[in-house]
Design a protein around this motif. Structure first.
Motif, PDB file in Angstrom:
ATOM      1  N   GLU A  59       0.829  -1.201   0.000  1.00 46.49           N
ATOM      2  CA  GLU A  59       0.000   0.000   0.000  1.00 46.49           C
ATOM      3  C   GLU A  59       0.869   1.258   0.000  1.00 46.49           C
ATOM      4  O   GLU A  59       0.640   2.186  -0.773  1.00 46.49           O
ATOM      5  CB  GLU A  59      -0.912  -0.038   1.226  1.00 46.49           C
ATOM      6  CG  GLU A  59      -2.035   0.961   1.190  1.00 46.49           C
ATOM      7  CD  GLU A  59      -3.067   0.672   2.266  1.00 46.49           C
ATOM      8  OE1 GLU A  59      -3.854  -0.268   2.098  1.00 46.49           O
ATOM      9  OE2 GLU A  59      -3.069   1.384   3.284  1.00 46.49           O
ATOM     10  N   ASP A  60       1.878   1.269   0.890  1.00 50.69           N
ATOM     11  CA  ASP A  60       2.706   2.470   1.041  1.00 50.69           C
ATOM     12  C   ASP A  60       3.629   2.690  -0.157  1.00 50.69           C
ATOM     13  O   ASP A  60       3.878   3.817  -0.560  1.00 50.69           O
ATOM     14  CB  ASP A  60       3.557   2.371   2.323  1.00 50.69           C
ATOM     15  CG  ASP A  60       2.704   2.450   3.578  1.00 50.69           C
ATOM     16  OD1 ASP A  60       1.487   2.670   3.437  1.00 50.69           O
ATOM     17  OD2 ASP A  60       3.240   2.280   4.683  1.00 50.69           O
ATOM     18  N   THR A  61       4.165   1.600  -0.710  1.00 51.43           N
ATOM     19  CA  THR A  61       5.171   1.743  -1.757  1.00 51.43           C
ATOM     20  C   THR A  61       4.546   1.962  -3.135  1.00 51.43           C
ATOM     21  O   THR A  61       5.020   2.767  -3.921  1.00 51.43           O
ATOM     22  CB  THR A  61       6.089   0.498  -1.791  1.00 51.43           C
ATOM     23  OG1 THR A  61       6.581   0.272  -0.469  1.00 51.43           O
ATOM     24  CG2 THR A  61       7.262   0.710  -2.729  1.00 51.43           C
ATOM     25  N   LEU A  62       3.466   1.224  -3.400  1.00 53.25           N
ATOM     26  CA  LEU A  62       2.867   1.321  -4.738  1.00 53.25           C
ATOM     27  C   LEU A  62       1.685   2.286  -4.773  1.00 53.25           C
ATOM     28  O   LEU A  62       1.154   2.583  -5.837  1.00 53.25           O
ATOM     29  CB  LEU A  62       2.419  -0.063  -5.217  1.00 53.25           C
ATOM     30  CG  LEU A  62       3.525  -1.119  -5.342  1.00 53.25           C
ATOM     31  CD1 LEU A  62       2.944  -2.467  -5.721  1.00 53.25           C
ATOM     32  CD2 LEU A  62       4.566  -0.682  -6.372  1.00 53.25           C
ATOM     33  N   GLY A  63       1.252   2.758  -3.608  1.00 53.20           N
ATOM     34  CA  GLY A  63       0.159   3.726  -3.578  1.00 53.20           C
ATOM     35  C   GLY A  63      -1.181   3.143  -3.995  1.00 53.20           C
ATOM     36  O   GLY A  63      -2.029   3.849  -4.530  1.00 53.20           O
ATOM     37  N   VAL A  64      -1.385   1.847  -3.757  1.00 54.95           N
ATOM     38  CA  VAL A  64      -2.694   1.241  -4.059  1.00 54.95           C
ATOM     39  C   VAL A  64      -3.340   0.790  -2.737  1.00 54.95           C
ATOM     40  O   VAL A  64      -2.637   0.377  -1.825  1.00 54.95           O
ATOM     41  CB  VAL A  64      -2.564   0.031  -5.017  1.00 54.95           C
ATOM     42  CG1 VAL A  64      -2.046   0.478  -6.363  1.00 54.95           C
ATOM     43  CG2 VAL A  64      -1.673  -1.059  -4.425  1.00 54.95           C
ATOM     44  N   PRO A  65      -4.676   0.903  -2.644  1.00 51.19           N
ATOM     45  CA  PRO A  65      -5.329   0.475  -1.407  1.00 51.19           C
ATOM     46  C   PRO A  65      -5.377  -1.054  -1.312  1.00 51.19           C
ATOM     47  O   PRO A  65      -5.753  -1.724  -2.276  1.00 51.19           O
ATOM     48  CB  PRO A  65      -6.748   1.050  -1.538  1.00 51.19           C
ATOM     49  CG  PRO A  65      -6.975   1.186  -2.998  1.00 51.19           C
ATOM     50  CD  PRO A  65      -5.632   1.402  -3.646  1.00 51.19           C
ATOM     51  N   VAL A  66      -4.951  -1.591  -0.166  1.00 49.15           N
ATOM     52  CA  VAL A  66      -4.863  -3.044  -0.007  1.00 49.15           C
ATOM     53  C   VAL A  66      -5.584  -3.458   1.284  1.00 49.15           C
ATOM     54  O   VAL A  66      -5.351  -2.865   2.332  1.00 49.15           O
ATOM     55  CB  VAL A  66      -3.382  -3.489   0.075  1.00 49.15           C
ATOM     56  CG1 VAL A  66      -3.286  -4.978   0.374  1.00 49.15           C
ATOM     57  CG2 VAL A  66      -2.660  -3.168  -1.217  1.00 49.15           C
ATOM     58  N   GLU A  67      -6.446  -4.459   1.185  1.00 44.21           N
ATOM     59  CA  GLU A  67      -7.083  -5.013   2.389  1.00 44.21           C
ATOM     60  C   GLU A  67      -6.016  -5.697   3.236  1.00 44.21           C
ATOM     61  O   GLU A  67      -5.165  -6.417   2.694  1.00 44.21           O
ATOM     62  CB  GLU A  67      -8.121  -6.074   1.993  1.00 44.21           C
ATOM     63  CG  GLU A  67      -9.399  -5.520   1.397  1.00 44.21           C
ATOM     64  CD  GLU A  67     -10.220  -4.740   2.411  1.00 44.21           C
ATOM     65  OE1 GLU A  67     -10.262  -5.168   3.584  1.00 44.21           O
ATOM     66  OE2 GLU A  67     -10.767  -3.688   2.049  1.00 44.21           O
ATOM     67  N   THR A  81       1.221 -11.086  -7.404  1.00 45.59           N
ATOM     68  CA  THR A  81       1.694 -10.149  -8.433  1.00 45.59           C
ATOM     69  C   THR A  81       0.550  -9.787  -9.378  1.00 45.59           C
ATOM     70  O   THR A  81       0.323  -8.609  -9.684  1.00 45.59           O
ATOM     71  CB  THR A  81       2.860 -10.780  -9.227  1.00 45.59           C
ATOM     72  OG1 THR A  81       3.885 -11.144  -8.307  1.00 45.59           O
ATOM     73  CG2 THR A  81       3.410  -9.804 -10.247  1.00 45.59           C
ATOM     74  N   GLU A  82      -0.178 -10.811  -9.801  1.00 49.18           N
ATOM     75  CA  GLU A  82      -1.299 -10.597 -10.700  1.00 49.18           C
ATOM     76  C   GLU A  82      -2.340  -9.678 -10.041  1.00 49.18           C
ATOM     77  O   GLU A  82      -2.832  -8.720 -10.642  1.00 49.18           O
ATOM     78  CB  GLU A  82      -1.927 -11.961 -10.998  1.00 49.18           C
ATOM     79  CG  GLU A  82      -2.689 -12.045 -12.293  1.00 49.18           C
ATOM     80  CD  GLU A  82      -3.085 -13.502 -12.546  1.00 49.18           C
ATOM     81  OE1 GLU A  82      -4.280 -13.759 -12.657  1.00 49.18           O
ATOM     82  OE2 GLU A  82      -2.170 -14.373 -12.568  1.00 49.18           O
ATOM     83  N   HIS A  83      -2.644  -9.957  -8.775  1.00 50.72           N
ATOM     84  CA  HIS A  83      -3.646  -9.181  -8.046  1.00 50.72           C
ATOM     85  C   HIS A  83      -3.198  -7.720  -7.882  1.00 50.72           C
ATOM     86  O   HIS A  83      -3.971  -6.787  -8.103  1.00 50.72           O
ATOM     87  CB  HIS A  83      -3.879  -9.825  -6.671  1.00 50.72           C
ATOM     88  CG  HIS A  83      -5.021  -9.210  -5.921  1.00 50.72           C
ATOM     89  ND1 HIS A  83      -6.303  -9.715  -5.960  1.00 50.72           N
ATOM     90  CD2 HIS A  83      -5.083  -8.106  -5.127  1.00 50.72           C
ATOM     91  CE1 HIS A  83      -7.097  -8.956  -5.227  1.00 50.72           C
ATOM     92  NE2 HIS A  83      -6.393  -7.980  -4.702  1.00 50.72           N
ATOM     93  N   VAL A  84      -1.936  -7.545  -7.518  1.00 47.85           N
ATOM     94  CA  VAL A  84      -1.431  -6.185  -7.291  1.00 47.85           C
ATOM     95  C   VAL A  84      -1.394  -5.409  -8.611  1.00 47.85           C
ATOM     96  O   VAL A  84      -1.721  -4.216  -8.654  1.00 47.85           O
ATOM     97  CB  VAL A  84      -0.037  -6.223  -6.616  1.00 47.85           C
ATOM     98  CG1 VAL A  84       0.600  -4.840  -6.584  1.00 47.85           C
ATOM     99  CG2 VAL A  84      -0.160  -6.772  -5.197  1.00 47.85           C
ATOM    100  N   MET A  85      -1.045  -6.093  -9.703  1.00 49.44           N
ATOM    101  CA  MET A  85      -1.043  -5.415 -11.008  1.00 49.44           C
ATOM    102  C   MET A  85      -2.445  -4.906 -11.353  1.00 49.44           C
ATOM    103  O   MET A  85      -2.602  -3.816 -11.916  1.00 49.44           O
ATOM    104  CB  MET A  85      -0.543  -6.367 -12.114  1.00 49.44           C
ATOM    105  CG  MET A  85       0.972  -6.553 -12.156  1.00 49.44           C
ATOM    106  SD  MET A  85       1.910  -5.010 -12.101  1.00 49.44           S
ATOM    107  CE  MET A  85       1.337  -4.195 -13.605  1.00 49.44           C
ATOM    108  N   ALA A  86      -3.467  -5.697 -11.010  1.00 48.82           N
ATOM    109  CA  ALA A  86      -4.846  -5.267 -11.265  1.00 48.82           C
ATOM    110  C   ALA A  86      -5.175  -4.027 -10.436  1.00 48.82           C
ATOM    111  O   ALA A  86      -5.830  -3.091 -10.915  1.00 48.82           O
ATOM    112  CB  ALA A  86      -5.816  -6.408 -10.942  1.00 48.82           C
ATOM    113  N   LEU A  87      -4.686  -3.996  -9.186  1.00 44.35           N
ATOM    114  CA  LEU A  87      -4.911  -2.820  -8.335  1.00 44.35           C
ATOM    115  C   LEU A  87      -4.218  -1.592  -8.922  1.00 44.35           C
ATOM    116  O   LEU A  87      -4.773  -0.492  -8.941  1.00 44.35           O
ATOM    117  CB  LEU A  87      -4.397  -3.081  -6.910  1.00 44.35           C
ATOM    118  CG  LEU A  87      -5.128  -4.136  -6.075  1.00 44.35           C
ATOM    119  CD1 LEU A  87      -4.406  -4.340  -4.735  1.00 44.35           C
ATOM    120  CD2 LEU A  87      -6.572  -3.701  -5.800  1.00 44.35           C
TER     121      LEU A  87
END
Lengths: 94, 580
Positions: A59-67, A81-87
């Motif tokens: 969340e902090d490094t890529l700036g995407v909201p993560v549960e 990786t696949e999930h984070v790329m979608a975010l």
């Protein structure tokens, strides 16, 4: 984390996947080559604390909201990786 | 809150209980003929029984309705109010409080957080009908390490089959329903356990049996039971939430009860302090009363300050569930860690004043030894100290980097103990990793304000001390590496988590006094200074107050404690009048 300030990660599957492997290798005190993206993180002994920590880092490094429970559900690095790329894509297109 | 229709048990006394109403119901503890007075409380403890007359009184006012959301026909609207009501019960008899119903609430919050409409309705009906719900999580072999629990539920047909033992569960034998924690997957990790809601009347008799009651040294009236299941079939509708959600549900739901825990338990410290003063003011030793002895006066003053500190921390903690739920994944564990620990220490200190009187099971002060025994389990029941610290620790590096010193103070109502709270939204309670810390934000703000030159008064110096501690914590926590954060973390890392709880308590006290102004005791020169001085003593390094300043603060606190005792008023932040 302290050793993780101001790093630049390419928003590609290779860039994000490579960074995730690096982080997990750091947690496990392994080399990145020793981390198999197909093996479950819980099977590596990464408990719920590491799971929370990794979620926060994403969340902090890529700036995407993560549960905070993400890694309980998406357990292998390949799937993560696949999930984070979608975010990342969702944030970039927003 | 749920908006479902109210239950068929519509004829409940409508008025929500308050602390004063509960005090009035329980009456004067010193009255010999009071069926729920001290004599009766002690006699029930000696018989290892619940206080039967007390249970009848709580039945009559349908205390269970306080555990059921208003949307389901109950009276639960506010955690602070529920905590105040239960604190009044704890002040009389902790066994009655725990054994009558707090365990039902522990079970029910899981259903309120994650149950479906039918499960919520059923749980509400069980409670409103006067029955109990047990929280069947514990297995002796695994302590608070619930993720290792072995009790198994195997999927079979559309339902499940249960095998295993649950042990030392309050009210298990006499509960009608239970919320059960069971392993439903073989994988390691946090998705291998599920929660189930069971009605004992619907279990096949051949599938389970009760285990003999467990006896304990404190809380002796509590009915601690066990159950053993063998291939016991249960329907698929018993599952709460989705398979594998148990750890997540418990981490969210128990924020409510962990936050409440010190807010409720501190009631028995009030009684212990009252007994101590009663003894010290009347008993004559060495040519004066015990209360003339300087050691006694300062011990009383310090226990009073500790009680106020616990109250400030716990009161903000329960208000945060309504007003800052995004941060309670940390606050609940901090409150559950530090509150009980300070309370046990204060009990230990007071026992030194009572001497043999605190040990005797007869005579005018016999209640003290019972309260002391009853207090012993508070540090390990419902999340041990280690479990609390290991929950707090991994969240600190992120709070340090993202919030401390830069984040804003929480909303004003978080610290104004008289302000009404908005409805509790169970869905906003998050599993973990908050990014904001409004309590610490309040401290950072106050620490910034005392930086002006020439601010050398005791309060400014104490604020500066906690501000400096926060700065130090921030640097140290931001540097923690992941391997410092697990159960195997080095002791030094745990010490940081512990110091955080102390700084959090100081921030709560400062913000509560600032918001409450003259309502809180002794103005800054006694109550608040005493609280901060005591908290300072839990941090490494030298104290802030000079010996003269401390003596003056403690003298004022002792006089204030005596006045509260003589006037029959609570020692806590409310200073509410009481029957005795």
């Amino acid at each position: 984390m302290a050793d993780n300030e101001s790093i630049v990660i390419e928003r590609t599957p290779e860039g994000v996947g490579g960074w995730l492997v690096d982080r997990v290798a750091f947690y496990l005190k392994l080399t990145p080559e020793e981390v198999d993206p197909q093996i479950g993180l819980a099977d590596y002994g990464l408990d719920s604390v590491y799971a929370f920590t990794l979620c926060a880092e994403i969340e902090d490094t890529l700036g995407v909201p993560v549960e905070p429970t993400l890694i309980w559900d998406v357990d292998t690095l390949a799937a993560l990786t696949e999930h984070v790329m979608a975010l990342v894509a969702a944030v970039e297109s927003a | 809150m749920d908006a479902e229709k109210t239950s068929p048990h519509g004829g409940l006394p409508g008025a929500a209980l308050t602390g004063s109403a509960m005090d009035a119901l329980l009456g004067d503890p010193a009255e010999e003929t009071n069926p729920v007075g001290r004599t009766a409380v002690l006699a029930a403890d000696e018989r290892r029984e619940m206080l039967a007359e007390g249970e009848k009184l709580l039945d009559a006012v349908v205390l269970n309705a306080e555990f059921v959301p208003a949307g389901l026909g109950g009276r639960f609207t506010s955690v602070p109010r529920l905590a105040e009501v239960l604190r009044a019960v704890w002040r009389r008899d902790p066994s009655l409080g725990a054994g009558y119903g707090f365990s039902s609430f522990l079970a029910a919050v899981n259903v309120w957080c994650a149950g479906d409409a039918a499960q919520r309705r059923h749980t509400a009906d069980v409670l409103l009908g006067g029955d109990r719900v047990a929280v069947a999580f514990h297995e002796l072999a695994h302590g608070n390490d619930f993720a290792q629990a072995e009790f198994q539920a195997r999927a079979q047909g559309g339902g499940w089959q249960l095998t295993g033992r649950k042990e030392t569960i309050a009210n298990l034998c006499r509960a009608r329903a239970l919320v059960l924690f069971a392993r439903t997957g073989a994988a390691v990790g946090s998705r291998s356990h599920s929660e189930f809601l069971l009605d004992k009347a619907e279990l096949p008799a051949a599938g389970w049996c009760d285990l003999p009651r467990y006896h304990t040294s404190g809380m002796r009236g509590l009915q601690l039971g066990g159950m053993e299941f063998t291939d016991c079939p249960i329907p698929g509708t018993a599952l709460i939430g989705a398979p594998g959600q148990a750890v997540e549900i418990a981490l969210r739901a128990f924020q409510i009860t962990r936050s409440m825990f010190p807010a409720v338990c501190v009631g028995s410290l009030d009684t212990a302090l009252r007994i101590t003063l009663d003894c010290a003011l009347e008993r004559r030793l060495y040519g004066g009363t015990v209360a003339d002895i300087p050691f006694v006066r300062s011990t009383v003053a310090r226990a009073f300050a500790d009680l106020l500190a616990i109250d400030a921390l716990a009161s903000v903690g329960v208000r945060a569930l309504h007003l800052a739920p995004e941060s309670t994944a940390v606050y609940a564990s901090a409150s559950k860690f530090l509150g009980p620990r300070m309370m046990l220490d204060a009990f230990e200190d007071l026992r030194a004043v009572l001497g043999a009187q605190g040990y005797l099971r007869q005579g005018p002060h016999a209640l003290f030894q019972k309260l002391f025994r009853d207090a012993a389990p508070i540090t390990f029941t419902h999340a041990s100290r280690g479990a609390c610290l290991s929950t707090i620790l991994p969240q600190l590096p992120r709070l340090a980097r993202r919030s401390w010193l830069s984040g804003p103070a929480g909303p004003a109502d978080l610290f104004d103990l008289d302000a009404p709270v908005p409805p509790l939204d169970f869905q906003r309670l998050a599993v973990g990793m908050p990014t904001t810390d409004g309590v610490i934000g309040a401290l950072a703000e106050m620490a910034e304000n005392v930086r002006a030159p020439g601010r050398e008064d005791p309060l400014s110096r104490l604020v500066a001390r906690f501000g400096a501690e926060l700065g130090e914590l921030r640097s140290r926590c931001a540097e923690l590496s992941p391997s410092d954060l697990t159960m195997d973390a080095p002791a030094a890392a745990y010490e940081l988590a512990e110091r955080y709880t102390v700084v959090l308590a100081a921030a709560c006290a400062l913000a509560v006094w600032r918001a409450g102004g003259e309502r809180h005791p002794g103005r800054p020169d006694a109550g608040l200074l005493g609280v901060l001085d005591r908290l300072c003593g839990r941090l490494p390094g030298a104290g802030v107050l000079t010996a003269t300043e401390r003596a003056s603060v403690e003298a004022q606190l002792f006089d204030l404690a005596v006045a509260r005792f003589t006037d029959r008023a609570l020692f806590d932040l409310t200073a509410r009048p009481i029957p005795g």
